[in-house]
Scaffold this motif. Structure first.
Motif, short mmCIF file in Angstrom:
data_model
loop_
_atom_site.label_atom_id
_atom_site.label_comp_id
_atom_site.label_asym_id
_atom_site.label_seq_id
_atom_site.Cartn_x
_atom_site.Cartn_y
_atom_site.Cartn_z
N ARG A 59 -37.59 -106.58 16.60
CA ARG A 59 -36.31 -106.39 16.33
C ARG A 59 -35.89 -107.80 15.80
NH1 ARG A 59 -31.79 -103.49 17.37
NH2 ARG A 59 -29.87 -104.38 17.20
N THR A 60 -35.21 -107.70 14.81
CA THR A 60 -34.53 -108.92 13.99
C THR A 60 -32.90 -108.65 14.11
OG1 THR A 60 -36.30 -109.41 12.75
CG2 THR A 60 -34.28 -110.29 12.15
N ASP A 61 -32.20 -109.83 14.45
CA ASP A 61 -30.65 -109.68 14.43
C ASP A 61 -30.20 -111.09 13.78
OD1 ASP A 61 -29.66 -107.51 16.68
OD2 ASP A 61 -31.63 -108.53 17.37
N GLY A 62 -29.04 -110.88 13.02
CA GLY A 62 -28.65 -111.85 12.26
C GLY A 62 -26.80 -111.76 12.48
N ASP A 63 -26.51 -112.96 12.41
CA ASP A 63 -24.87 -113.37 12.29
C ASP A 63 -24.66 -114.15 11.24
OD1 ASP A 63 -24.60 -111.75 14.56
OD2 ASP A 63 -24.88 -113.60 15.91
N GLY A 64 -23.56 -113.89 10.44
CA GLY A 64 -23.58 -114.90 9.18
C GLY A 64 -21.97 -114.82 8.85
N TRP A 65 -21.81 -115.85 7.92
CA TRP A 65 -20.41 -115.98 7.43
C TRP A 65 -20.23 -116.50 6.03
CZ3 TRP A 65 -19.42 -120.61 5.39
CH2 TRP A 65 -19.97 -121.84 5.84
N MET A 66 -19.24 -116.21 5.28
CA MET A 66 -19.01 -116.78 3.93
C MET A 66 -17.67 -116.93 3.47
SD MET A 66 -21.97 -114.39 1.82
CE MET A 66 -22.13 -115.61 0.47
N ILE A 67 -17.28 -117.95 2.59
CA ILE A 67 -15.98 -118.05 2.40
C ILE A 67 -16.08 -118.49 0.65
CG2 ILE A 67 -16.36 -120.31 2.84
CD1 ILE A 67 -13.39 -120.11 3.83
N GLY A 68 -15.01 -118.06 0.08
CA GLY A 68 -14.75 -118.45 -1.36
C GLY A 68 -13.68 -117.94 -2.16
N PRO A 69 -13.23 -118.31 -3.29
CA PRO A 69 -12.10 -117.78 -3.87
C PRO A 69 -12.35 -116.57 -4.58
CG PRO A 69 -13.45 -119.45 -5.46
CD PRO A 69 -14.25 -119.45 -4.00
N TYR A 70 -11.29 -115.93 -4.78
CA TYR A 70 -11.32 -114.70 -5.85
C TYR A 70 -10.16 -114.56 -6.67
CZ TYR A 70 -8.05 -112.45 -2.41
OH TYR A 70 -7.04 -112.13 -1.69
N LEU A 71 -10.45 -113.91 -7.78
CA LEU A 71 -9.22 -113.62 -8.78
C LEU A 71 -9.24 -112.18 -9.08
CD1 LEU A 71 -8.41 -115.59 -11.88
CD2 LEU A 71 -9.01 -113.25 -12.03
N SER A 72 -8.01 -111.65 -9.21
CA SER A 72 -7.76 -110.29 -9.59
C SER A 72 -6.77 -110.30 -10.76
CB SER A 72 -7.37 -109.29 -8.46
OG SER A 72 -8.22 -109.08 -7.55
N ALA A 73 -7.14 -109.77 -12.02
CA ALA A 73 -6.36 -109.70 -12.85
C ALA A 73 -6.12 -108.14 -13.58
CB ALA A 73 -6.68 -110.51 -14.24
N GLU A 74 -4.87 -107.86 -14.13
CA GLU A 74 -4.96 -106.78 -14.63
C GLU A 74 -4.86 -106.66 -16.10
OE1 GLU A 74 -1.65 -102.77 -14.15
OE2 GLU A 74 -0.95 -104.90 -14.08
N LEU A 75 -5.68 -106.35 -16.53
CA LEU A 75 -6.18 -106.59 -18.20
C LEU A 75 -5.34 -105.76 -18.97
CD1 LEU A 75 -9.98 -106.74 -17.77
CD2 LEU A 75 -8.45 -108.59 -17.58
N ALA A 76 -5.03 -104.33 -18.50
CA ALA A 76 -4.23 -103.65 -19.32
C ALA A 76 -3.83 -102.66 -18.05
CB ALA A 76 -5.18 -102.85 -20.08
N PRO A 77 -2.92 -101.58 -18.63
CA PRO A 77 -2.24 -100.81 -17.50
C PRO A 77 -3.35 -100.07 -16.65
CG PRO A 77 -0.97 -100.76 -19.73
CD PRO A 77 -1.83 -101.48 -19.94
N ASN A 78 -3.46 -100.15 -15.47
CA ASN A 78 -4.38 -99.78 -14.44
C ASN A 78 -5.68 -99.91 -14.95
OD1 ASN A 78 -2.33 -98.38 -13.31
ND2 ASN A 78 -2.47 -96.50 -14.87
N LEU A 79 -6.19 -101.23 -15.52
CA LEU A 79 -7.68 -101.67 -15.74
C LEU A 79 -7.53 -103.05 -15.06
CD1 LEU A 79 -10.29 -101.17 -17.09
CD2 LEU A 79 -9.40 -102.13 -19.13
N PHE A 80 -8.51 -103.20 -14.01
CA PHE A 80 -8.42 -104.37 -13.42
C PHE A 80 -9.59 -104.98 -13.42
CE2 PHE A 80 -5.42 -101.46 -11.65
CZ PHE A 80 -4.29 -102.24 -11.23
N LEU A 81 -9.86 -106.57 -13.37
CA LEU A 81 -10.92 -107.27 -13.27
C LEU A 81 -10.98 -107.89 -11.97
CD1 LEU A 81 -13.55 -108.82 -14.60
CD2 LEU A 81 -12.08 -110.45 -15.58
N ASP A 82 -11.89 -107.96 -11.07
CA ASP A 82 -12.09 -108.96 -9.90
C ASP A 82 -13.25 -109.87 -9.91
OD1 ASP A 82 -10.48 -107.93 -7.38
OD2 ASP A 82 -10.55 -106.40 -8.92
N LEU A 83 -13.13 -110.84 -9.56
CA LEU A 83 -14.18 -112.02 -9.67
C LEU A 83 -14.12 -112.45 -8.20
CD1 LEU A 83 -13.30 -113.87 -13.02
CD2 LEU A 83 -15.12 -112.07 -12.56
#
Length: 470
Positions: free
Chosen positions: A272-296
């Motif tokens: 058996r193998t077990d792992g606990d992890g964490w991550m953190i960072g920025p994100y951006l969401s932009a509406e490029l056109a009506p109802n069209l979205f870009l997420d980074l």
């Protein structure tokens, strides 16, 4: 014509480590120069091991391609302890005088006995933990790629919490496993208090109406058991959760920071193998056109893990740490055509996970395990088609959904909830289902087939979920 100063045969992988009734090993041979004629090399093992071939042949076309030979220990009943197998290589035979009669280095093999109370060979222990660690990290990468945070934060802030899980909690059965998810965000809570659930559309204007700052959290968890433990099939559990806060900085643009917590535990009759992890960072969401979205999003984090493996009835344990990076780009949309809604998306994700050197022990002997870097690069695309129907105040959305996956950078064969998927493989999944709900409650029924375009993986599952708004 071949230069006799460079003519030679290179042997790599010696000494080889194998175990009776267990791990096999391999070595390779390759010529160091192009021959003028075919070169043959005979291989002769002693009685302690067998080979996948009795000889190798090189030509002017394949001389520079290493040829692999698999070594298997003979599983006898004699209590021999740790012993060896000698592989004698005959002199090269060729019409090319530069290679004919050329001496080739013999290959040595260390054999771990499975009779008596003999401990496993150190090389076998090291190889087992290296393989198990790599497979565990690869499976966790697939999990993180599949269970990322909901895309288009702009739409989540505006959609009004009608869809299952946008602001609530549910537990359901899926593919024979117990699966659950939860989600909560401050924008949805404001709409709950105002009593305005359904009369919203995913546009930047609604984001402004729900406030410039939004805090949210969501996650998914499961317990799965893919089969009989005696057959080595894994059972396990996982959790992947996210929390974040974002602010509207421009019309149709939000930026934020998110954190992630995850754990994965998986085991079978061999360990058996077990792992606990964490991550953190920025994100951006932009509406490029009506109802069209870009997420980074880009994230950095670490994990702490433990592994226990039973090797020839001897239990070894060890702890290892990893350092990881993630980058994701998602283009998604929602388009209405009359009463039918189309929701396409295109996802690119790349994950790096570097395991540090660590040691394992059976309480007496200590074996060092080398570090390794595992990567996953995945491109996927999906489309959901859902016509809307109304029946006495209940919204009904039958739908058809398909998704195509391509792992263009994959560490190798791995498990996805107990099913095997090979490296660099394209596969597709298709689902047929229906969502039905009122302002407070929603029911989802879905049937999924996963494994199109591949012979190695197949999954047929069903889903029944009942969600209640709080």
């Amino acid at each position: 014509m071949t230069d006799d100063d460079t003519a030679g045969v290179m042997v790599e992988g010696s000494p080889v480590a194998v175990a009776e009734g267990g791990a096999t090993g391999s070595f390779t041979m390759v010529l160091m120069a192009q021959p003028a004629a075919a070169v043959a090399i005979l291989l002769g093992p002693d009685a302690q091991c067998t080979l996948s071939t009795s000889g190798l042949n090189f030509t002017a076309a394949n001389w520079s391609t290493p040829q692999s030979v698999t070594v298997t220990a003979v599983d006898d009943t004699a209590d021999e302890g740790a012993h060896s197998c000698a592989i004698t290589t005959g002199a090269a035979s060729s019409a090319d005088p530069n290679f004919d009669g050329l001496a080739v280095a013999d290959v040595t093999v260390s054999v771990t006995d499975n009779d008596g109370d003999t401990a496993p060979d150190e090389a076998v222990v090291r190889r087992t933990f290296e393989s198990q660690t790599r497979d565990f990290m690869a499976a966790r990468m697939q999990l993180l790629a599949r269970l990322g945070p909901r895309t288009h934060r702009m739409a989540n802030r505006a959609q009004g919490a009608f869809e299952t899980g946008s602001n609530g909690f549910n537990i359901h059965g899926e593919n024979g496993n117990l699966v659950g998810d939860f989600a909560l965000n401050s924008g949805a809570m404001q709409r709950i208090i105002a009593g305005d659930f359904l009369n919203v559309t995913p546009t930047s204007d609604v984001v402004e109406a729900s406030g410039p700052v939004n805090a949210w959290m969501e996650g998914q968890f499961a317990y799965y058991n893919s089969g009989d433990d005696d057959e080595g099939n894994p059972e396990g559990n996982y959790f992947v959760g996210y929390a974040g806060v974002d602010v509207r900085v421009h019309d149709g643009v939000v930026i934020g920071i998110m954190g992630q917590l995850d754990w994965l535990g998986e085991g079978s009759d061999t360990g058996r193998t077990d792992g606990d992890g964490w991550m953190i960072g920025p994100y951006l969401s932009a509406e490029l056109a009506p109802n069209l979205f870009l997420d980074l999003r880009g994230m950095y984090g670490r994990s702490i893990n433990s592994s226990t493996q039973n090797i020839m009835d001897v239990e070894y344990k060890g702890d290892f740490d990893t350092e990881r990076l993630l980058m994701e780009i998602v283009l998604s949309g929602r388009f209405d055509y009359g009463s039918t809604v189309l929701t396409p998306d295109l996802q690119f994700i790349y994950i790096w996970d570097e395991q540090q050197d660590y040691s394992v022990s059976d309480g007496v002997d200590v074996v060092d395990v080398d570090g390794q870097l595992v990567r996953l690069g995945q491109l996927s695309s999906g489309l959901k088609v859902a016509p809307k129907m109304d029946a006495d105040g209940t919204e009904i959305w039958p739908y058809l959904r398909g998704r195509l996956f391509w792992d263009f950078d994959n560490p190798g064969t791995l498990e996805i909830d107990g099913g095997t998927v090979s490296a660099d493989e394209v596969r597709a999944a298709v689902s047929l289902g229906v969502d039905a709900g009122t302002q407070d409650t929603q029911i989802n029924i879905e049937v999924t087939y996963d494994g199109l375009f591949t012979d190695d993986y197949e999954s047929i599952g069903g889903r029944l979920a009942i969600g209640h708004r709080f």
